[in-house]
Write a protein that holds these residues in place. Structure first.
Motif, PDB file in Angstrom:
ATOM      1  N   ASP A 117      52.877   8.817  12.963  1.00 38.70           N
ATOM      2  CA  ASP A 117      51.513   8.372  13.224  1.00 38.70           C
ATOM      3  C   ASP A 117      50.568   9.110  12.285  1.00 38.70           C
ATOM      4  O   ASP A 117      50.493  10.333  12.310  1.00 38.70           O
ATOM      5  CB  ASP A 117      51.161   8.674  14.678  1.00 38.70           C
ATOM      6  CG  ASP A 117      49.766   8.230  15.074  1.00 38.70           C
ATOM      7  OD1 ASP A 117      48.941   7.913  14.204  1.00 38.70           O
ATOM      8  OD2 ASP A 117      49.492   8.215  16.292  1.00 38.70           O
ATOM      9  N   GLU A 118      49.843   8.360  11.468  1.00 37.32           N
ATOM     10  CA  GLU A 118      48.971   8.989  10.466  1.00 37.32           C
ATOM     11  C   GLU A 118      47.805   9.747  11.077  1.00 37.32           C
ATOM     12  O   GLU A 118      47.160  10.542  10.416  1.00 37.32           O
ATOM     13  CB  GLU A 118      48.448   7.951   9.463  1.00 37.32           C
ATOM     14  CG  GLU A 118      47.496   6.936  10.039  1.00 37.32           C
ATOM     15  CD  GLU A 118      48.194   5.765  10.717  1.00 37.32           C
ATOM     16  OE1 GLU A 118      47.484   4.978  11.347  1.00 37.32           O
ATOM     17  OE2 GLU A 118      49.415   5.619  10.620  1.00 37.32           O
ATOM     18  N   GLN A 119      47.524   9.527  12.341  1.00 39.84           N
ATOM     19  CA  GLN A 119      46.445  10.250  13.007  1.00 39.84           C
ATOM     20  C   GLN A 119      46.958  11.461  13.785  1.00 39.84           C
ATOM     21  O   GLN A 119      46.203  12.169  14.420  1.00 39.84           O
ATOM     22  CB  GLN A 119      45.666   9.321  13.939  1.00 39.84           C
ATOM     23  CG  GLN A 119      44.941   8.245  13.173  1.00 39.84           C
ATOM     24  CD  GLN A 119      44.121   7.358  14.066  1.00 39.84           C
ATOM     25  OE1 GLN A 119      42.969   7.136  13.779  1.00 39.84           O
ATOM     26  NE2 GLN A 119      44.694   6.862  15.133  1.00 39.84           N
ATOM     27  N   ASN A 120      48.262  11.704  13.726  1.00 33.37           N
ATOM     28  CA  ASN A 120      48.848  12.823  14.458  1.00 33.37           C
ATOM     29  C   ASN A 120      50.033  13.393  13.673  1.00 33.37           C
ATOM     30  O   ASN A 120      51.124  13.533  14.210  1.00 33.37           O
ATOM     31  CB  ASN A 120      49.287  12.360  15.851  1.00 33.37           C
ATOM     32  CG  ASN A 120      49.655  13.505  16.741  1.00 33.37           C
ATOM     33  OD1 ASN A 120      49.140  14.614  16.601  1.00 33.37           O
ATOM     34  ND2 ASN A 120      50.558  13.273  17.661  1.00 33.37           N
ATOM     35  N   MET A 121      49.806  13.705  12.412  1.00 31.83           N
ATOM     36  CA  MET A 121      50.883  14.234  11.571  1.00 31.83           C
ATOM     37  C   MET A 121      51.060  15.731  11.821  1.00 31.83           C
ATOM     38  O   MET A 121      50.084  16.454  12.009  1.00 31.83           O
ATOM     39  CB  MET A 121      50.575  13.983  10.098  1.00 31.83           C
ATOM     40  CG  MET A 121      50.561  12.527   9.747  1.00 31.83           C
ATOM     41  SD  MET A 121      50.361  12.212   7.980  1.00 31.83           S
ATOM     42  CE  MET A 121      48.627  12.559   7.790  1.00 31.83           C
ATOM     43  N   VAL A 122      52.305  16.166  11.818  1.00 30.25           N
ATOM     44  CA  VAL A 122      52.597  17.569  12.076  1.00 30.25           C
ATOM     45  C   VAL A 122      53.390  18.135  10.901  1.00 30.25           C
ATOM     46  O   VAL A 122      54.513  17.705  10.632  1.00 30.25           O
ATOM     47  CB  VAL A 122      53.407  17.722  13.385  1.00 30.25           C
ATOM     48  CG1 VAL A 122      53.715  19.175  13.646  1.00 30.25           C
ATOM     49  CG2 VAL A 122      52.663  17.112  14.556  1.00 30.25           C
ATOM     50  N   ASP A 169      40.656   5.803  13.523  1.00 32.13           N
ATOM     51  CA  ASP A 169      39.739   6.958  13.448  1.00 32.13           C
ATOM     52  C   ASP A 169      40.071   7.761  12.191  1.00 32.13           C
ATOM     53  O   ASP A 169      40.992   8.580  12.180  1.00 32.13           O
ATOM     54  CB  ASP A 169      39.892   7.824  14.690  1.00 32.13           C
ATOM     55  CG  ASP A 169      38.858   8.936  14.766  1.00 32.13           C
ATOM     56  OD1 ASP A 169      38.229   9.251  13.747  1.00 32.13           O
ATOM     57  OD2 ASP A 169      38.691   9.492  15.862  1.00 32.13           O
ATOM     58  N   LYS A 221      40.559  11.675  12.237  1.00 35.27           N
ATOM     59  CA  LYS A 221      41.818  12.243  12.731  1.00 35.27           C
ATOM     60  C   LYS A 221      42.852  12.378  11.608  1.00 35.27           C
ATOM     61  O   LYS A 221      43.765  13.175  11.713  1.00 35.27           O
ATOM     62  CB  LYS A 221      42.373  11.391  13.857  1.00 35.27           C
ATOM     63  CG  LYS A 221      41.609  11.539  15.147  1.00 35.27           C
ATOM     64  CD  LYS A 221      42.276  10.762  16.257  1.00 35.27           C
ATOM     65  CE  LYS A 221      41.519  10.925  17.556  1.00 35.27           C
ATOM     66  NZ  LYS A 221      42.172  10.148  18.640  1.00 35.27           N
ATOM     67  N   CYS A 222      42.717  11.592  10.564  1.00 36.77           N
ATOM     68  CA  CYS A 222      43.658  11.688   9.437  1.00 36.77           C
ATOM     69  C   CYS A 222      43.495  12.995   8.676  1.00 36.77           C
ATOM     70  O   CYS A 222      44.420  13.463   8.043  1.00 36.77           O
ATOM     71  CB  CYS A 222      43.462  10.514   8.491  1.00 36.77           C
ATOM     72  SG  CYS A 222      44.024   8.958   9.161  1.00 36.77           S
TER      73      CYS A 222
END
Length: 50
Positions: free
Chosen positions: A20-25, A45, A48-49
């Motif tokens: 998920d590009e808005q929740n990269m770890v 959003d 978030k990126c």
């Protein structure tokens, strides 16, 4: 699309990841540079990126 790029570059030393590009770890300071093209126009959003 990920399948196509993996086929096209099957002999490359590139590691392709899907997430998920808005929740990269990733680890802190893992990258020297990041290049993204058109990604902010397709996510819900953009903040978030980052």
């Amino acid at each position: 699309m990920l399948g196509k790029v993996k086929t096209k570059f099957k002999n490359a030393t590139i590691k392709f990841l899907e997430m998920d590009e808005q929740n990269m770890v990733f680890e802190e300071e893992l990258f020297d540079y990041v290049v993204a093209s058109l990604i902010l126009s397709v996510v819900p959003d953009a903040n978030k990126c980052f």
